[in-house]
Scaffold this motif. Structure first.
Motif: not given
Length: 185
Positions: A99-114
Motif C-alpha cells: 500500500e502507498r497512501e495517497g497513491d491513485p492506484v495503491l491506496d486502500s482508501e477507495p476500497i474501504v469507501a466502496w
C-alpha cells in the motif's frame, strides 16, 4: 477507416503515453470514430497487463475506464460489476506491491469507501438476514440477498489486500464485517 476490432487490437499495442493521449481525446464508454468500441475488453486487457507487469501506470488506465463505465454503464450492464473489477485490480496490486497512501492506484482508501457505500444495511440487520439465509434462503427477498452478496464481494476484495494495508487499524468498524464475511451468501 479501421474496423472496431482493428482499432482495439491497435490500441492494445500502443505505448502507455499513446494510450493516455488517445483516452484524453475520448469519452470513455462512447463510440470511437463513430463506431462501437468494446470498452469492456479494453479495460480487462489493460488490467491484465497491469497485473502481469505489476504496473501502477497501466492499472491507472484500466481504473480510469472501469470508473467511467461504472458511472455510466452500457445498456444492460451492471455498474457493480465495473466497480468490482476496479477494486479487485486495486487490491491485487496492493497485495503484490504494498500500500502507498495517497497513491491513485495503491491506496486502500477507495476500497474501504466502496465497501462503506455497499453496506446499506446495518451489521445487525445483515446478521438477521443471514440467520434467515442459513435457515431457508428462499425466505429472503432477492434484493436482500443481492445486498448481502455485494457486501461479501467488497469484503473479499479488501481481505485480499488486507495483509498489505492498515485498513483495519484505520477503520475498526470493518472488523465485525470481516468476521461475518465467510458466512455471507
Amino acid at each position: 477507416m479501421a474496423t472496431t476490432r482493428d482499432l482495439l487490437d491497435a490500441t492494445l499495442e500502443w505505448s502507455l503515453a499513446d494510450v493516455k493521449k488517445w483516452l484524453d481525446g475520448l469519452i470513455i464508454g462512447e463510440a470511437v470514430e463513430g463506431d462501437a468500441f468494446n470498452w469492456d475488453v479494453f479495460a480487462f486487457t489493460i488490467a491484465a497487463r497491469a497485473r502481469r507487469e505489476q504496473s501502477p501506470d497501466w492499472a491507472y488506465i484500466a481504473l480510469r475506464v472501469y470508473e467511467a463505465l461504472a458511472r455510466n454503464p452500457p445498456s444492460g450492464a451492471d455498474a457493480h460489476t465495473y466497480k468490482l473489477s476496479e477494486m479487485n485490480l486495486r487490491a491485487g496490486l496492493i497485495s503484490e506491491l504494498g500500500e502507498r497512501e495517497g497513491d491513485p492506484v495503491l491506496d486502500s482508501e477507495p476500497i474501504v469507501a466502496w465497501i462503506q457505500r455497499l453496506t446499506t444495511i446495518s451489521l445487525e440487520e445483515a446478521s438477521r438476514w443471514l440467520a434467515l439465509v442459513e435457515e431457508d434462503f428462499r425466505a429472503v427477498p432477492v434484493e436482500k440477498l443481492r445486498v448481502l452478496r455485494r457486501i461479501k464481494h467488497g469484503l473479499n476484495t479488501l481481505a485480499h489486500a488486507l495483509p498489505q494495508t492498515k485498513a483495519e487499524q484505520k477503520h475498526p468498524e470493518l472488523t465485525p464485517w470481516l468476521q461475518l464475511r465467510t458466512r455471507l451468501p
